[in-house]
Design a protein around this motif. Structure first.
Motif, PDB file in Angstrom:
ATOM      1  N   HIS A  65       4.990  -2.839   4.577  1.00  0.00           N
ATOM      2  CA  HIS A  65       6.052  -3.244   3.666  1.00  0.00           C
ATOM      3  C   HIS A  65       5.452  -4.211   2.656  1.00  0.00           C
ATOM      4  N   MET A  66       5.620  -3.933   1.379  1.00  0.00           N
ATOM      5  CA  MET A  66       4.995  -4.750   0.335  1.00  0.00           C
ATOM      6  C   MET A  66       6.044  -5.376  -0.578  1.00  0.00           C
ATOM      7  N   PRO A  67       6.227  -6.703  -0.508  1.00  0.00           N
ATOM      8  CA  PRO A  67       7.055  -7.365  -1.513  1.00  0.00           C
ATOM      9  C   PRO A  67       6.349  -7.325  -2.861  1.00  0.00           C
ATOM     10  N   GLN A  68       7.090  -7.494  -3.907  1.00  0.00           N
ATOM     11  CA  GLN A  68       6.521  -7.428  -5.253  1.00  0.00           C
ATOM     12  C   GLN A  68       6.069  -8.811  -5.712  1.00  0.00           C
ATOM     13  N   GLU A  76      10.246 -15.857   8.450  1.00  0.00           N
ATOM     14  CA  GLU A  76      11.216 -16.471   9.364  1.00  0.00           C
ATOM     15  C   GLU A  76      11.239 -17.977   9.191  1.00  0.00           C
ATOM     16  N   TYR A  77      12.450 -18.517   9.089  1.00  0.00           N
ATOM     17  CA  TYR A  77      12.557 -19.946   8.905  1.00  0.00           C
ATOM     18  C   TYR A  77      13.912 -20.457   9.389  1.00  0.00           C
ATOM     19  N   GLY A 107      13.970 -12.543   2.610  1.00  0.00           N
ATOM     20  CA  GLY A 107      12.546 -12.829   2.640  1.00  0.00           C
ATOM     21  C   GLY A 107      11.680 -11.602   2.432  1.00  0.00           C
ATOM     22  N   PRO A 108      10.359 -11.779   2.501  1.00  0.00           N
ATOM     23  CA  PRO A 108       9.434 -10.739   2.055  1.00  0.00           C
ATOM     24  C   PRO A 108       9.453  -9.446   2.857  1.00  0.00           C
ATOM     25  N   ARG A 109       9.960  -9.458   4.097  1.00  0.00           N
ATOM     26  CA  ARG A 109      10.032  -8.200   4.847  1.00  0.00           C
ATOM     27  C   ARG A 109      11.384  -7.520   4.674  1.00  0.00           C
ATOM     28  N   SER A 110      12.280  -8.120   3.938  1.00  0.00           N
ATOM     29  CA  SER A 110      13.592  -7.518   3.706  1.00  0.00           C
ATOM     30  C   SER A 110      13.548  -6.696   2.428  1.00  0.00           C
ATOM     31  N   GLN A 115      14.750 -10.704  -1.320  1.00  0.00           N
ATOM     32  CA  GLN A 115      13.355 -10.581  -0.902  1.00  0.00           C
ATOM     33  C   GLN A 115      12.512 -11.774  -1.356  1.00  0.00           C
ATOM     34  N   SER A 116      12.900 -12.396  -2.450  1.00  0.00           N
ATOM     35  CA  SER A 116      12.120 -13.515  -2.993  1.00  0.00           C
ATOM     36  C   SER A 116      12.323 -14.808  -2.214  1.00  0.00           C
ATOM     37  N   GLN A 117      13.309 -14.848  -1.328  1.00  0.00           N
ATOM     38  CA  GLN A 117      13.671 -16.101  -0.659  1.00  0.00           C
ATOM     39  C   GLN A 117      12.878 -16.277   0.635  1.00  0.00           C
TER      40      GLN A 117
END
Length: 370
Positions: A65-68, A76-77, A107-110, A115-117
């Protein structure tokens, strides 16, 4: 406005170490205004963010999975709710609540708008459905190491592996975050656990965490590679071999573990931490260095070889998640499950934290404090 900071991945690197040196930076971040929240959004002041193996692999685009880019890592936080949108039900979440953030929604895996959060930041804006109130028994550090690790372990061992009480499981990479979670889950399921790793000191800790037996897979003389450990495992199982292998490591250790199984065992492919360069760097995809398993051993042992991608499986069948979360949170509330965190760092030392994770210095969880 209160200024904080966030880590930013500017572009995909050749590999995670290259990313840490050249493509990650700490940048200023203003606290989002409460008035800017959409009706169902929540503003989180982040207290703890897990540094995961996947977070590192993502920085080179070598994870599936690749975030942009540019993006903020941290799947996770956990933290404190600072403000809520006008339509958020206070019975669900309200200002002042301690929460963990669901990394499958944010977050990045969503996917989608959030996705940026990522969690390597002082603040995050998330949908109210992604803010889960923390069980009283969990600290922020423990909470941010809960979902990904224990959902993975549960999906792999229970759903895919069909692990039953009285069976024996060999857990490879047992000193890592998902490996240690697998030890905990397997014991809660009533299994006998043989934990494999490369450090006597770390394995002693894993045994103190519940593993019944430990096996060091390194050569006593320090030579490279994996020593033959089939004899150890067969001796521990009365010559029979194990019923289940939990393999988050890949490479040489996978091959040797195939010689440690009983006929008809289940071999769970969880990851390939020892061979991170399976895919091309810089997000170029492909799998030029794919791991391989010997079909002759698979056939003669009558093995079930089972791919166990927790996130992908959940996307394809969302009904998998509710019973999994319920069981994990039940164990937490009963005091029977608690993630272990061995390293914490301030956000300013994010590169040191990522290096420690990459180099295998961490037992269980590694956490950043924004």
């Amino acid at each position: 406005m209160t200024q904080g900071h966030k880590v930013v991945v500017s572009t995909f690197a050749d590999n995670p170490m290259d990313a840490m040196e050249h493509h990650l930076s700490l940048q200023p971040m203003e606290r989002p205004a409460a008035a800017s929240l959409e009706p169902h959004e929540v503003l989180i002041g982040i207290r703890s963010a897990a540094v995961g193996w996947v977070d590192l692999l993502m920085t080179s685009g070598q994870y599936q999975h690749m975030p942009q880019p540019p993006y903020t890592p941290g799947m996770e936080y956990a933290g404190v709710v600072l403000a809520t949108g006008t339509a958020v039900d206070p019975a669900q979440v309200k200002a002042g609540d301690r929460v963990l953030v669901d990394g499958l929604q944010v977050g990045p895996r969503s996917g989608g708008a959030y996705q940026s959060q990522g969690g390597f930041a002082s603040y995050a804006v998330v949908p109210d459905t992604a803010a889960i109130r923390l069980p009283d028994k969990l600290s922020f550090d423990e909470a941010c190491c809960l979902l990904g690790n224990y959902e993975t372990a549960y999906h792999c061992l229970v759903v895919r592996g069909r692990l039953k009480a009285g069976e024996t499981v060999l857990i490879l990479g047992a000193t890592g975050s998902t490996g240690l979670a697998a030890v905990h889950v397997a014991k809660l399921m009533g299994a006998t656990v043989i934990a494999a790793g490369r450090s006597d000191a770390k394995l002693a800790f894993v045994q103190a965490q519940g593993a019944d037996h430990v096996v060091n897979i390194t050569h006593p003389d320090g030579s490279p590679g994996v020593r033959p450990f089939r004899t150890d495992v067969k001796a521990l199982t009365g010559g029979r071999g194990v019923d289940v292998v939990y393999d988050g490591v890949g490479g040489e250790v996978s091959l040797e573990s195939l010689r440690c199984v009983a006929f008809g065992a289940r071999f769970l492919i969880v990851g390939w931490a020892s061979t991170p360069g399976v895919a091309n760097g810089r997000g170029q995809r492909g799998a030029p260095n794919a791991n391989q398993l010997p079909t002759n051993l698979i056939m003669m042992k009558g093995l079930d070889v089972l791919g166990a991608p927790m996130v992908i499986a959940t996307v394809n069948d969302p009904s998998l998640r509710a019973p999994r979360l319920a069981r994990i949170l039940q164990w937490v509330n009963e005091g029977r499950l608690k993630p272990h965190v061995s390293r914490t760092y301030p956000l300013t030392d994010f590169k040191d934290a990522m290096r420690a994770k990459w180099q295998g210095e961490v037992i269980g969880g590694c956490v950043l404090h924004p």
